[in-house]
Design a protein around this motif. Sequence first.
Motif, PDB file in Angstrom:
ATOM      1  N   LYS A  35      -2.227   7.812  -8.968  1.00  0.00           N
ATOM      2  CA  LYS A  35      -3.204   8.889  -9.038  1.00  0.00           C
ATOM      3  C   LYS A  35      -4.579   8.323  -9.386  1.00  0.00           C
ATOM      4  CE  LYS A  35      -1.128  12.933 -10.236  1.00  0.00           C
ATOM      5  NZ  LYS A  35      -0.687  13.961 -11.193  1.00  0.00           N
ATOM      6  N   GLY A  36      -5.578   8.719  -8.628  1.00  0.00           N
ATOM      7  CA  GLY A  36      -6.934   8.234  -8.878  1.00  0.00           C
ATOM      8  C   GLY A  36      -7.273   6.973  -8.120  1.00  0.00           C
ATOM      9  N   SER A  37      -6.277   6.321  -7.541  1.00  0.00           N
ATOM     10  CA  SER A  37      -6.591   5.119  -6.774  1.00  0.00           C
ATOM     11  C   SER A  37      -6.735   5.483  -5.290  1.00  0.00           C
ATOM     12  CB  SER A  37      -5.510   4.062  -6.972  1.00  0.00           C
ATOM     13  OG  SER A  37      -4.270   4.567  -6.575  1.00  0.00           O
ATOM     14  N   LEU A  38      -7.000   4.490  -4.481  1.00  0.00           N
ATOM     15  CA  LEU A  38      -7.243   4.761  -3.068  1.00  0.00           C
ATOM     16  C   LEU A  38      -5.932   4.908  -2.307  1.00  0.00           C
ATOM     17  CD1 LEU A  38     -10.131   2.274  -2.450  1.00  0.00           C
ATOM     18  CD2 LEU A  38     -10.283   4.736  -2.357  1.00  0.00           C
ATOM     19  N   LEU A  39      -6.037   5.550  -1.158  1.00  0.00           N
ATOM     20  CA  LEU A  39      -4.856   5.747  -0.316  1.00  0.00           C
ATOM     21  C   LEU A  39      -4.198   4.417   0.018  1.00  0.00           C
ATOM     22  CD1 LEU A  39      -3.092   7.521   1.578  1.00  0.00           C
ATOM     23  CD2 LEU A  39      -4.831   7.221   3.309  1.00  0.00           C
ATOM     24  N   ALA A  40      -5.039   3.395   0.253  1.00  0.00           N
ATOM     25  CA  ALA A  40      -4.508   2.095   0.642  1.00  0.00           C
ATOM     26  C   ALA A  40      -3.695   1.461  -0.484  1.00  0.00           C
ATOM     27  CB  ALA A  40      -5.642   1.171   1.045  1.00  0.00           C
ATOM     28  N   ASP A  41      -3.968   1.834  -1.749  1.00  0.00           N
ATOM     29  CA  ASP A  41      -3.229   1.249  -2.866  1.00  0.00           C
ATOM     30  C   ASP A  41      -1.820   1.795  -2.970  1.00  0.00           C
ATOM     31  OD1 ASP A  41      -5.252  -0.357  -3.640  1.00  0.00           O
ATOM     32  OD2 ASP A  41      -6.083   1.049  -5.082  1.00  0.00           O
ATOM     33  N   LEU A  42      -1.608   2.962  -2.384  1.00  0.00           N
ATOM     34  CA  LEU A  42      -0.267   3.542  -2.402  1.00  0.00           C
ATOM     35  C   LEU A  42       0.713   2.609  -1.696  1.00  0.00           C
ATOM     36  CD1 LEU A  42       1.573   5.994  -2.895  1.00  0.00           C
ATOM     37  CD2 LEU A  42       0.752   6.950  -0.772  1.00  0.00           C
ATOM     38  N   ILE A  43       0.232   1.902  -0.677  1.00  0.00           N
ATOM     39  CA  ILE A  43       1.139   1.105   0.156  1.00  0.00           C
ATOM     40  C   ILE A  43       1.772  -0.034  -0.642  1.00  0.00           C
ATOM     41  CG2 ILE A  43       1.353  -0.130   2.335  1.00  0.00           C
ATOM     42  CD1 ILE A  43       0.495   2.837   2.587  1.00  0.00           C
ATOM     43  N   PRO A  44       0.976  -0.949  -1.247  1.00  0.00           N
ATOM     44  CA  PRO A  44       1.633  -2.022  -2.019  1.00  0.00           C
ATOM     45  C   PRO A  44       2.410  -1.510  -3.218  1.00  0.00           C
ATOM     46  CG  PRO A  44      -0.749  -2.116  -2.291  1.00  0.00           C
ATOM     47  CD  PRO A  44      -0.486  -1.129  -1.213  1.00  0.00           C
ATOM     48  N   THR A  45       1.923  -0.436  -3.863  1.00  0.00           N
ATOM     49  CA  THR A  45       2.641   0.093  -5.023  1.00  0.00           C
ATOM     50  C   THR A  45       4.015   0.593  -4.609  1.00  0.00           C
ATOM     51  OG1 THR A  45       0.497   0.825  -5.804  1.00  0.00           O
ATOM     52  CG2 THR A  45       2.405   1.620  -6.989  1.00  0.00           C
ATOM     53  N   PHE A  46       4.027   1.346  -3.530  1.00  0.00           N
ATOM     54  CA  PHE A  46       5.315   1.878  -3.056  1.00  0.00           C
ATOM     55  C   PHE A  46       6.235   0.743  -2.624  1.00  0.00           C
ATOM     56  CE2 PHE A  46       7.841   3.794   0.457  1.00  0.00           C
ATOM     57  CZ  PHE A  46       8.630   4.576  -0.345  1.00  0.00           C
ATOM     58  N   ASP A  47       5.649  -0.302  -2.047  1.00  0.00           N
ATOM     59  CA  ASP A  47       6.462  -1.441  -1.630  1.00  0.00           C
ATOM     60  C   ASP A  47       7.071  -2.148  -2.826  1.00  0.00           C
ATOM     61  OD1 ASP A  47       6.644  -1.807   1.135  1.00  0.00           O
ATOM     62  OD2 ASP A  47       4.487  -2.080   1.187  1.00  0.00           O
ATOM     63  N   MET A  48       6.283  -2.314  -3.881  1.00  0.00           N
ATOM     64  CA  MET A  48       6.760  -3.083  -5.020  1.00  0.00           C
ATOM     65  C   MET A  48       7.757  -2.288  -5.851  1.00  0.00           C
ATOM     66  SD  MET A  48       5.890  -6.160  -5.259  1.00  0.00           S
ATOM     67  CE  MET A  48       6.190  -6.379  -3.545  1.00  0.00           C
ATOM     68  N   ILE A  49       7.668  -0.969  -5.820  1.00  0.00           N
ATOM     69  CA  ILE A  49       8.701  -0.144  -6.441  1.00  0.00           C
ATOM     70  C   ILE A  49      10.008  -0.348  -5.703  1.00  0.00           C
ATOM     71  CG2 ILE A  49       9.450   2.252  -6.509  1.00  0.00           C
ATOM     72  CD1 ILE A  49       6.661   2.934  -7.344  1.00  0.00           C
ATOM     73  N   ASN A  50       9.881  -0.611  -4.410  1.00  0.00           N
ATOM     74  CA  ASN A  50      11.021  -0.902  -3.552  1.00  0.00           C
ATOM     75  C   ASN A  50      12.031   0.233  -3.566  1.00  0.00           C
ATOM     76  OD1 ASN A  50      12.580  -2.248  -1.779  1.00  0.00           O
ATOM     77  ND2 ASN A  50      13.426  -3.693  -3.239  1.00  0.00           N
ATOM     78  N   LEU A  51      11.549   1.402  -3.172  1.00  0.00           N
ATOM     79  CA  LEU A  51      12.477   2.513  -3.025  1.00  0.00           C
ATOM     80  C   LEU A  51      13.406   2.220  -1.858  1.00  0.00           C
ATOM     81  CD1 LEU A  51      12.356   6.137  -3.328  1.00  0.00           C
ATOM     82  CD2 LEU A  51      12.510   5.406  -0.988  1.00  0.00           C
ATOM     83  N   ILE A  52      14.695   2.216  -2.159  1.00  0.00           N
ATOM     84  CA  ILE A  52      15.685   2.087  -1.092  1.00  0.00           C
ATOM     85  C   ILE A  52      16.337   3.450  -0.970  1.00  0.00           C
ATOM     86  CG2 ILE A  52      17.740   0.867  -0.329  1.00  0.00           C
ATOM     87  CD1 ILE A  52      15.592  -1.092  -0.665  1.00  0.00           C
ATOM     88  N   GLY A  53      16.122   4.092   0.150  1.00  0.00           N
ATOM     89  CA  GLY A  53      16.600   5.463   0.305  1.00  0.00           C
ATOM     90  C   GLY A  53      18.075   5.615   0.005  1.00  0.00           C
ATOM     91  N   GLY A  54      18.864   4.674   0.483  1.00  0.00           N
ATOM     92  CA  GLY A  54      20.312   4.772   0.307  1.00  0.00           C
ATOM     93  C   GLY A  54      20.710   4.793  -1.150  1.00  0.00           C
ATOM     94  N   GLU A  55      19.940   4.084  -1.970  1.00  0.00           N
ATOM     95  CA  GLU A  55      20.277   3.967  -3.378  1.00  0.00           C
ATOM     96  C   GLU A  55      19.678   5.126  -4.175  1.00  0.00           C
ATOM     97  OE1 GLU A  55      19.461   0.075  -5.615  1.00  0.00           O
ATOM     98  OE2 GLU A  55      17.644   1.262  -5.812  1.00  0.00           O
ATOM     99  N   CYS A  56      18.441   5.494  -3.830  1.00  0.00           N
ATOM    100  CA  CYS A  56      17.735   6.514  -4.592  1.00  0.00           C
ATOM    101  C   CYS A  56      18.308   7.906  -4.295  1.00  0.00           C
ATOM    102  CB  CYS A  56      16.265   6.455  -4.244  1.00  0.00           C
ATOM    103  SG  CYS A  56      15.252   7.523  -5.230  1.00  0.00           S
ATOM    104  N   ASP A  57      18.572   8.188  -3.031  1.00  0.00           N
ATOM    105  CA  ASP A  57      19.044   9.519  -2.652  1.00  0.00           C
ATOM    106  C   ASP A  57      20.563   9.635  -2.721  1.00  0.00           C
ATOM    107  OD1 ASP A  57      16.448   9.828  -2.122  1.00  0.00           O
ATOM    108  OD2 ASP A  57      16.627   9.804   0.050  1.00  0.00           O
ATOM    109  N   ARG A  58      21.260   8.537  -2.546  1.00  0.00           N
ATOM    110  CA  ARG A  58      22.718   8.481  -2.550  1.00  0.00           C
ATOM    111  C   ARG A  58      23.344   9.507  -1.617  1.00  0.00           C
ATOM    112  NH1 ARG A  58      20.974   8.448  -7.273  1.00  0.00           N
ATOM    113  NH2 ARG A  58      21.890  10.370  -7.985  1.00  0.00           N
TER     114      ARG A  58
END
Lengths: 402, 364
Positions: A379-402
């Motif tokens: 929040k408060g950062s640029l749209l482009a910053d969402l990309i590396p942040t989301f990558d580094m969180i490494n959401l794996i749909g199969g694991e997160c959503d089960r």
Amino acid sequence: MANNQKNYDFHKESHTEPLEINMGPSHPATHGTVKFYLTLDGETIKDIDVEIGYLHRAFEKECELQHWSGIFPYTDRLDYTAGVLNNVGYALAVEKLIGIETPERCKYIRVIASEMGRLSGHYTNLAACAMELGALTAFLYFVEAREYLWDLIESFCGARLTHNYIRIGGLTSDLPDEFPESTEVVFKKNEKLYDDFAKLLLKNRIFLDRMRDTGGISAELAKEWGFSGPCLRACGVPFDVRKSEPYLVYDKLDFEIPIGSTGDNFDRFLVRMDEIKQSIRIIRQCLKQIPDGPINVDDPMWRQPSKDDINSDMESMIFHFKNVIEGQKVPEGEVYHAIEACNGELGFYLVSNGSGSPVKCRVRPPSFPMTSALPIMVKGSLLADLIPTFDMINLIGGECDR
Amino acid sequence: MIGVVDLIEVLVKIGFIVVLLVGVFAPVLTWVERKQSAVMQDRIGANRADVFGFRIIGLLHAAADAIKLIFKEDFIPRGADRTLHTLAPIMALIPAILAFSVIPFGGTYTFGDREVNLVIANLDVGVLFVFAITSLATYGVFIAGWSSNNNWALLGGLRASAQMFSYEVTMGLTIIGLVMFYQSLSMVEIVAKQDIFWHWGIIWHWPAFILFLACAVAENKRIPFDAPEAESELVAGYFTEYSGLKFVMFWTAEFIEIVTISALCVVLFFGGHHIPFIADAKLIDCFSSLGANIANLVAMVIGVTVFVSKLAIIIFLQMTIRWTMPRFRYDQIMKLGWKMILPLSLIWIFVVGLGMLTNLIPRI
């Protein structure tokens, strides 16, 4: 007029309104399938709403309908970048509930397999991050490294992505004879690719600018949100299940837990890069220390006996029949066992009522807490910053959503 | 009054340039981009398209692409401005080709009593013309983003226009020093003055070349400056809603811009069609035994070949940059343009001015 000038609110006076936009579920950056509902002021993220659940496939309910040993293929699909790690986590939880201990060789092979899973997961994650920041060449270097690694995994379990390798009380198969040599060959190649990858990115000013000071979180907040794994270690908290509650043979192995200091995306990236080195080190040690011996528990009640035993041994045949038809009768009780997966603490909470299927099989997905904390990170950062942040969180749909 | 022969000459030159750009460079560059990236990334690259079993190292993929895209549905999203949506790719493509009209792709050659100058239009203000025309491409990009009725396209269009405007200014300033050095805005004259190797732009103005190349890549919107079309952020940026031939136009425009920028580099910094240490007159002399006309013709062919080879090297450099770097963030692009390259180019103008005032840099 003069009064107006003093309290001039640009947004009010120019009649602008924030841009509300759906990012995902089918957007190139929202892999793993997730949706962000963004409120943008220009390029700045004013508000973000994360919507998960696109890969929900009723994992927990499915488990209740399966025998204990039939759940392994489902666990492969949790973190599909490192299927074998989930196998290990589930098997250890069930074994803890039963109260059996696997032979030493089995433990070593499990460590080797899980570290290979970790390598595969980290390769995928770092490569994907590089690709989304535009460095396609770096991406393909790590994909190549992952291919070599998968060849190796294929050599002992026959599968590349969904391994289904571990069993309750043992393994499906032993390592092939030439495994140590082929591992060394692959590691030589992968270390070279690792160096190329590091050279392309780690001193690249553009990459540093994109990763540094973006998506950061303080150690206190990270702990409060329930972070674990590389994202927590990047904040400087040396928490690793392999060290704090050693399972398998991790206490006999010499390895380090890389930690960061600032908790930003670049630290997360570096922690993962270092973990790749540590994993390779662990596998090399295991291959040196690994003893000969059986890979399965010698107890037909829990580990399916070999075909010869079934044909010749009365007890084996009875248990084989009973286990296949009714499933292993895991004693009544409940258990929680956690292992260190690619993204952090992967826990299995199992409840048994003494029947052949679990009453409850709850998974603690490591990427879920991080995903829920995504809004406060971007929040408060640029749209482009969402990309590396989301990558580094490494959401794996199969694991997160089960 | 323009004579028939003059007209034919100009038409032949235009035909040559259009065929070279649209017919040769654009399709070949798609192939080069695929194959070069494949080599850099340990892959084989596109090689599946074949005609009766002949694959010709993947060259047929350009034709396959063209056929596929021609037969695609021309999709215009609901709520889009149909006129502007159609106009935008044309507005992006035309300036890209037009800028080539003042770039000399060879020297001046005499055939009988006729002088042939290998440039379509020998403008006195050629350099200014190029910058004026390339800035028109901004309209195409911005209108594409605006008329698509798509938020991602709009964001892409905004980013693109802001970026192109900013780098337009900076790119112009980076070569002011060069213009002072050659004391001319005419491309033909600048090339003619690089007849001697020691007068090549790169020798005296290599800092300007680095700045110019950075601006040029930014102007092209290619990695590392491809924020307007960043596929991980904005899907495809301003051309998200384009398909079929309109998409081809944007695609072609991008590749032609690469060629144009490289041609500018060659003309301004690398001596155009000149071979190092061999002046034009000397080259014609070498073949004088074949007769004046044929000697001129041979020199012309050699000149054009040298020009195209230099072009290929610069294009190769640009492609290598594209496959090595990650992408800037939008605000970092702005910061780089306004706070780094612009002051540096101003300093360079000052340095060149000082050098010429004290005669440390020769006047040629």
